[in-house]
Design a protein around this motif. Structure first.
Motif, PDB file in Angstrom:
ATOM      1  N   ALA A  19       7.298 -32.934  31.363  1.00 54.50           N
ATOM      2  CA  ALA A  19       7.923 -34.143  30.814  1.00 54.50           C
ATOM      3  C   ALA A  19       7.045 -34.685  29.687  1.00 54.50           C
ATOM      4  N   GLY A  20       7.621 -35.475  28.795  1.00 57.58           N
ATOM      5  CA  GLY A  20       6.819 -36.128  27.748  1.00 57.58           C
ATOM      6  C   GLY A  20       6.770 -35.358  26.446  1.00 57.58           C
ATOM      7  N   TYR A  21       7.648 -34.335  26.309  1.00 52.76           N
ATOM      8  CA  TYR A  21       7.635 -33.547  25.069  1.00 52.76           C
ATOM      9  C   TYR A  21       8.896 -33.757  24.233  1.00 52.76           C
ATOM     10  N   ASP A  22       9.582 -34.887  24.432  1.00 47.26           N
ATOM     11  CA  ASP A  22      10.871 -35.092  23.755  1.00 47.26           C
ATOM     12  C   ASP A  22      10.729 -35.088  22.230  1.00 47.26           C
ATOM     13  N   GLU A  23       9.674 -35.767  21.759  1.00 43.71           N
ATOM     14  CA  GLU A  23       9.467 -35.832  20.314  1.00 43.71           C
ATOM     15  C   GLU A  23       9.279 -34.424  19.733  1.00 43.71           C
ATOM     16  N   GLN A  24       8.472 -33.622  20.437  1.00 46.74           N
ATOM     17  CA  GLN A  24       8.199 -32.271  19.942  1.00 46.74           C
ATOM     18  C   GLN A  24       9.434 -31.366  20.041  1.00 46.74           C
ATOM     19  N   ARG A  25      10.202 -31.579  21.108  1.00 51.11           N
ATOM     20  CA  ARG A  25      11.473 -30.842  21.254  1.00 51.11           C
ATOM     21  C   ARG A  25      12.381 -31.124  20.064  1.00 51.11           C
ATOM     22  N   PRO A  53      -3.396 -37.240  13.775  1.00 46.62           N
ATOM     23  CA  PRO A  53      -4.168 -36.344  14.631  1.00 46.62           C
ATOM     24  C   PRO A  53      -3.750 -36.451  16.095  1.00 46.62           C
ATOM     25  N   GLY A  54      -3.709 -35.303  16.747  1.00 46.70           N
ATOM     26  CA  GLY A  54      -3.408 -35.298  18.180  1.00 46.70           C
ATOM     27  C   GLY A  54      -1.980 -35.638  18.539  1.00 46.70           C
ATOM     28  N   THR A  55      -1.064 -35.599  17.566  1.00 51.20           N
ATOM     29  CA  THR A  55       0.332 -35.931  17.877  1.00 51.20           C
ATOM     30  C   THR A  55       1.115 -34.708  18.359  1.00 51.20           C
ATOM     31  N   GLY A  56       0.426 -33.588  18.465  1.00 48.76           N
ATOM     32  CA  GLY A  56       1.082 -32.410  19.020  1.00 48.76           C
ATOM     33  C   GLY A  56       1.699 -31.489  17.981  1.00 48.76           C
ATOM     34  N   LYS A  57       1.157 -31.505  16.774  1.00 45.58           N
ATOM     35  CA  LYS A  57       1.706 -30.629  15.721  1.00 45.58           C
ATOM     36  C   LYS A  57       1.491 -29.161  16.108  1.00 45.58           C
ATOM     37  N   THR A  58       0.254 -28.849  16.517  1.00 44.95           N
ATOM     38  CA  THR A  58      -0.035 -27.447  16.834  1.00 44.95           C
ATOM     39  C   THR A  58       0.753 -26.979  18.046  1.00 44.95           C
ATOM     40  N   THR A  59       0.894 -27.871  19.034  1.00 43.72           N
ATOM     41  CA  THR A  59       1.689 -27.527  20.220  1.00 43.72           C
ATOM     42  C   THR A  59       3.123 -27.196  19.790  1.00 43.72           C
ATOM     43  N   THR A  60       3.639 -27.997  18.853  1.00 44.49           N
ATOM     44  CA  THR A  60       4.998 -27.758  18.363  1.00 44.49           C
ATOM     45  C   THR A  60       5.076 -26.433  17.609  1.00 44.49           C
ATOM     46  N   ALA A  70      -9.909 -21.862  10.601  1.00 46.87           N
ATOM     47  CA  ALA A  70     -10.561 -21.559  11.879  1.00 46.87           C
ATOM     48  C   ALA A  70     -10.042 -22.500  12.967  1.00 46.87           C
ATOM     49  N   ARG A  71      -9.900 -23.776  12.622  1.00 46.45           N
ATOM     50  CA  ARG A  71      -9.395 -24.759  13.588  1.00 46.45           C
ATOM     51  C   ARG A  71      -7.961 -24.445  13.981  1.00 46.45           C
ATOM     52  N   LEU A  72      -7.164 -24.074  12.975  1.00 42.51           N
ATOM     53  CA  LEU A  72      -5.752 -23.759  13.230  1.00 42.51           C
ATOM     54  C   LEU A  72      -5.658 -22.596  14.212  1.00 42.51           C
ATOM     55  N   GLU A 120      -5.081 -21.740  21.765  1.00 41.32           N
ATOM     56  CA  GLU A 120      -5.089 -22.557  22.984  1.00 41.32           C
ATOM     57  C   GLU A 120      -3.675 -22.929  23.405  1.00 41.32           C
ATOM     58  N   GLU A 121      -2.852 -23.295  22.440  1.00 40.79           N
ATOM     59  CA  GLU A 121      -1.496 -23.725  22.787  1.00 40.79           C
ATOM     60  C   GLU A 121      -0.627 -22.539  23.203  1.00 40.79           C
ATOM     61  N   VAL A 122      -0.827 -21.384  22.550  1.00 44.39           N
ATOM     62  CA  VAL A 122      -0.051 -20.193  22.942  1.00 44.39           C
ATOM     63  C   VAL A 122      -0.442 -19.789  24.370  1.00 44.39           C
ATOM     64  N   ALA A 123      -1.728 -19.964  24.697  1.00 37.52           N
ATOM     65  CA  ALA A 123      -2.192 -19.579  26.041  1.00 37.52           C
ATOM     66  C   ALA A 123      -1.488 -20.380  27.132  1.00 37.52           C
ATOM     67  N   ARG A 124      -0.970 -21.567  26.796  1.00 35.47           N
ATOM     68  CA  ARG A 124      -0.272 -22.383  27.789  1.00 35.47           C
ATOM     69  C   ARG A 124       1.178 -21.950  27.989  1.00 35.47           C
ATOM     70  N   LEU A 125       1.670 -21.109  27.093  1.00 38.75           N
ATOM     71  CA  LEU A 125       3.088 -20.707  27.178  1.00 38.75           C
ATOM     72  C   LEU A 125       3.262 -19.665  28.276  1.00 38.75           C
ATOM     73  N   SER A 174       0.400 -40.132  19.727  1.00 39.59           N
ATOM     74  CA  SER A 174      -0.840 -39.366  19.832  1.00 39.59           C
ATOM     75  C   SER A 174      -1.131 -39.038  21.292  1.00 39.59           C
ATOM     76  N   HIS A 175      -1.537 -37.788  21.536  1.00 40.40           N
ATOM     77  CA  HIS A 175      -1.830 -37.359  22.909  1.00 40.40           C
ATOM     78  C   HIS A 175      -3.316 -37.122  23.115  1.00 40.40           C
ATOM     79  N   ARG A 176      -4.102 -37.324  22.080  1.00 39.75           N
ATOM     80  CA  ARG A 176      -5.494 -36.948  22.222  1.00 39.75           C
ATOM     81  C   ARG A 176      -6.451 -38.119  22.154  1.00 39.75           C
ATOM     82  N   PHE A 177      -6.267 -38.975  21.193  1.00 38.27           N
ATOM     83  CA  PHE A 177      -7.249 -40.027  20.943  1.00 38.27           C
ATOM     84  C   PHE A 177      -7.387 -41.010  22.092  1.00 38.27           C
TER      85      PHE A 177
HETATM   86  N1  LIG Z   1       3.679 -34.092  24.728  1.00 43.23           N
HETATM   87  C1  LIG Z   1       2.408 -33.951  25.125  1.00 43.23           C
HETATM   88  N2  LIG Z   1       1.983 -34.493  26.267  1.00 43.23           N
HETATM   89  C2  LIG Z   1       0.699 -34.377  26.654  1.00 43.23           C
HETATM   90  N3  LIG Z   1      -0.254 -33.714  25.956  1.00 43.23           N
HETATM   91  C3  LIG Z   1       0.116 -33.150  24.815  1.00 43.23           C
HETATM   92  C4  LIG Z   1       1.455 -33.237  24.324  1.00 43.23           C
HETATM   93  N4  LIG Z   1       1.514 -32.581  23.144  1.00 43.23           N
HETATM   94  C5  LIG Z   1       0.284 -32.115  22.906  1.00 43.23           C
HETATM   95  N5  LIG Z   1      -0.563 -32.441  23.900  1.00 43.23           N
HETATM   96  C6  LIG Z   1      -1.994 -32.143  23.989  1.00 43.23           C
HETATM   97  O1  LIG Z   1      -2.638 -33.046  23.074  1.00 43.23           O
HETATM   98  C7  LIG Z   1      -3.658 -32.402  22.348  1.00 43.23           C
HETATM   99  C8  LIG Z   1      -3.341 -32.481  20.850  1.00 43.23           C
HETATM  100  O2  LIG Z   1      -2.226 -31.675  20.550  1.00 43.23           O
HETATM  101  P1  LIG Z   1      -2.167 -30.782  19.252  1.00 43.23           P
HETATM  102  O3  LIG Z   1      -3.437 -30.029  19.069  1.00 43.23           O
HETATM  103  O4  LIG Z   1      -0.915 -30.000  19.304  1.00 43.23           O
HETATM  104  O5  LIG Z   1      -2.063 -31.934  18.156  1.00 43.23           O
HETATM  105  P2  LIG Z   1      -2.234 -31.839  16.573  1.00 43.23           P
HETATM  106  O6  LIG Z   1      -1.284 -32.819  16.006  1.00 43.23           O
HETATM  107  O7  LIG Z   1      -2.096 -30.430  16.139  1.00 43.23           O
HETATM  108  O8  LIG Z   1      -3.711 -32.343  16.406  1.00 43.23           O
HETATM  109  P3  LIG Z   1      -4.702 -32.240  15.144  1.00 43.23           P
HETATM  110  O9  LIG Z   1      -3.914 -32.387  13.908  1.00 43.23           O
HETATM  111  O10 LIG Z   1      -5.583 -33.391  15.379  1.00 43.23           O
HETATM  112  O11 LIG Z   1      -5.371 -30.938  15.310  1.00 43.23           O
HETATM  113  C9  LIG Z   1      -3.714 -30.978  22.873  1.00 43.23           C
HETATM  114  O12 LIG Z   1      -4.711 -30.922  23.851  1.00 43.23           O
HETATM  115  C10 LIG Z   1      -2.336 -30.762  23.477  1.00 43.23           C
HETATM  116  O13 LIG Z   1      -2.371 -29.824  24.524  1.00 43.23           O
END
Ligand SMILES: Nc1ncnc2c1ncn2[C@@H]1O[C@H](COP(=O)(O)OP(=O)(O)OP(=O)(O)O)[C@@H](O)[C@H]1O
Length: 588
Positions: A161-167, A185-192, A225-227, A233-238, A346-349
């Motif tokens: 749950a909690g991924y509606d924005e990314q969906r 930062p940390g808004t889940g761009k890479t996860t998306t 390198a960061r990308l 890391e995110e692919v490993a969760r799939l 943001s999911h990280r900060f």
């Molecule tokens: N919907 C979510 N709910 C909870 N945690 C999430 C969610 N989306 C992403 N995360 C987690 O939050 C962290 C940041 O996500 P991600 O790396 O995708 O963001 P980002 O926008 O790419 O960040 P940055 O630009 O700062 O690198 C990761 O640890 C990720 O697993």
């Protein structure tokens, strides 16, 4: 006060022998000697004698130096802060430009909307970026079966749950050939991105096609390198099926992706006649991509490939001219046929860093100062008149840890310590600059260890690579540290975009000490703790975008060093860049 403080008659920024308008504007500091020389040369070659045209050329050259791709002739007098100079009347100025041989064939100058003056090269690049973006065909709409398969797949890749924005963002991206994916930062761009790649790979498999060829790229080695690490890391969760489909993904710099050529820095091996083979091209940190680089990228990507431009439009724009990401967000966002995929949560900060970043982004100076003064676990404010003792307490321990680990020969530990903290400055020179603080930290090391630093190369010297060297495999922006090997020899260990490098110090030609680094150079990288040294309010570099970029480099804690007035000045001043791209995109 003049813009360039050119009171000294021998100042190199004063052009010798310049007469008339050029002289007046040069002396007032609006244009530099280099601008004057180009303007005189260009007008002489074209037989142009109107000095208002020469001034316009000089201003167009100056604009590019300042990061703009054009100059707005209707507002330049006001923007310069010196409206009392002998600015030509706009109407007459435009008429002179329109009649000038420089506007003839082939054109040197171009006008857009009777307002924006360009050097031809940037005019053409803007036009090309706009045309290439809008020419990319939309993918065929999904059939009913494909729609329901997509729903199942979305449930799989965004299982929690909690991924509606990314969906929602993934859905937008799947319906378009080109998608701009924005978020702080940390808004889940890479996860998306990871989820989207899995969805595209599955779609290709379902339709009997080959596994899509995926390119991951970023403007700097560090960002690449960061990308790569974040995508891994995110692919490993799939789920395993998605991981298998995606295989191993490698991120490279944009330069590397496009194929550098030894003979030119602005052309690449891949272009309109030799397109990139990839089916999906993902570019991260797009805010750092200049107009020229975007033009090169768009002509190289196949029209039917998916292009995903990822970034944070509130960050500093590219070092070179352009503010392409912000322009794309506004320009494409104003169209009916292009949707921006925006992530906002943001999911990280820690909450306090996020709130500070948001106050700065929104231009709320009172809130930013209040949050800093309130402080907390993740945010600290050092506003002492002499911040040195507190800075020493903050920075010296890390510098010493680095020296000790490097003397022990522990490469892993030194590289990890490097990621713990960054001291960020707006300037290179002066009391608030990188050079001064690099020396200061070295002085503290000497005082604490009792061992003077005699040489440029010493164990524990943090490094910032400042030029690409494809032979060595190092890239501008890569970071590293000097470590003593078991036999006593110092080696430079660089964390390159794809691998670690262990180099003789003599081979690393272009590298700087990195106890402190400029905020511009910190773009695309992060550290656990970021210490931001604000310059005084009158610094022209101090802008909202600069401050926002600095704060958002922090993973866990941000320390702002400066007075409330410095913070207010930073939040209030915008880094304005003139460009016609958003207008062109919106109206084409
Ligand atoms: N919907 C979510 N709910 C909870 N945690 C999430 C969610 N989306 C992403 N995360 C987690 O939050 C962290 C940041 O996500 P991600 O790396 O995708 O963001 P980002 O926008 O790419 O960040 P940055 O630009 O700062 O690198 C990761 O640890 C990720 O697993």
């Amino acid at each position: 006060m003049s813009l360039l403080e050119t009171e000294d008659p021998r100042d190199h920024r004063l052009a010798l022998g310049a007469g008339g308008l050029l002289h007046e504007f040069n002396e007032a500091g609006v244009i530099e000697a280099a601008d004057v020389h180009v303007a005189r040369r260009v007008t002489e070659l074209a037989g142009e004698t109107d000095e208002t045209v020469a001034l316009a050329v000089a201003l167009a050259v100056r604009a590019v130096r300042g990061g703009s791709v054009c100059v707005d002739l209707t507002s330049v007098a006001e923007d310069s802060g010196l409206p009392e100079l002998a600015w030509p009347a706009t109407h007459a100025w435009l008429a002179a430009l329109g009649a000038s041989p420089l506007a003839g064939d082939p054109p040197v100058l171009r006008l857009l909307d009777d307002r924006l003056l360009y050097l031809d090269r940037y005019w053409r690049e803007e036009e090309q970026v706009c045309a290439d973006l809008l020419a990319r065909p939309a993918p065929a709409p999904l059939t009913v079966e494909e729609e329901s398969a997509l729903e199942v797949a979305l449930d799989r890749v965004f299982a929690a749950a909690g991924y509606d924005e990314q969906r929602a963002a993934a859905r937008i991206a799947l319906a378009q050939r080109t998608t701009v994916l924005t978020g702080g930062p940390g808004t889940g761009k890479t996860t998306t991105v990871a989820a989207l790649l899995a969805l595209l790979a599955e779609q290709a498999e379902r339709s009997g096609g080959a596994t899509p060829r995926i390119a991951l790229a970023a403007p700097t080695g560090k960002a690449a390198a960061r990308l790569q690490q974040a995508v891994e890391e995110e692919v490993a969760r799939l789920p395993e099926s998605d991981r298998t489909r995606l295989g191993t993904l490698t991120a490279v710099t944009l330069h590397r992706l496009l194929g550098p050529r030894p003979d030119t820095a602005v052309r690449f091996r891949h272009h309109r006649e030799n397109r990139l083979p990839h089916d999906v091209v993902v570019v991260d940190e797009t805010s750092m991509v200049s107009l020229t680089m975007m033009a090169r990228l768009l002509e190289a990507v196949r029209p039917e490939a998916r292009l995903l431009l990822v970034g944070d439009p509130d960050q500093l724009a590219s070092v070179e001219a352009g503010a392409v990401l912000a322009d794309l967000v506004e320009g494409l966002g104003a169209r009916d046929d292009g949707r921006i995929a925006a992530l906002r949560t943001s999911h990280r900060f820690g909450e306090s860093i996020r709130r500070l970043a948001e106050a700065v982004r929104a231009g709320d100076a009172d809130e930013a100062v209040a949050l800093l003064e309130a402080g907390g676990e993740h945010v600290a404010f050092v506003s002492d008149p002499d911040p040195e003792p507190r800075l020493r307490a903050l920075l010296a321990p890390r510098a010493l840890d680095l020296v000790r680990a490097a003397e022990r020969g522990d490469v892993e530990a030194t590289l990890a310590i490097l990621e713990r903290q960054r001291l960020l400055c707006a300037h290179r020179e002066g009391p608030h600059g990188v050079r001064h603080w690099n020396r200061q930290v070295e002085r503290w090391i000497t005082e604490e260890t009792g061992e003077p630093i005699w040489s440029t190369w010493y164990a524990g010297r943090p490094l910032l690579v400042t030029a690409n060297d494809y032979g060595l495999g190092v890239h501008n922006g890569d970071t590293g540290v000097v470590v003593r090997r078991g036999d006593g020899v110092l080696r430079a260990h660089v964390a390159g975009s794809t691998r670690r490098l262990d180099l003789a110090t003599s081979r690393l030609g272009q590298a700087e000490t990195m106890h402190a680094m400029t905020i511009h150079k910190s773009q695309g990288s992060q550290a656990d703790e970021v210490v931001v040294l604000l310059p005084p309010p009158e610094s022209r570099l101090l802008t909202r975008e600069l401050f926002y970029t600095a704060i958002t480099r922090a993973r866990e804690r941000v320390v702002v060093v400066g007075g409330p007035d410095d913070v207010r000045a930073a939040v209030t001043r915008r880094a304005q860049r003139a460009s016609g791209l958003r207008r062109r995109l919106a109206q084409a």
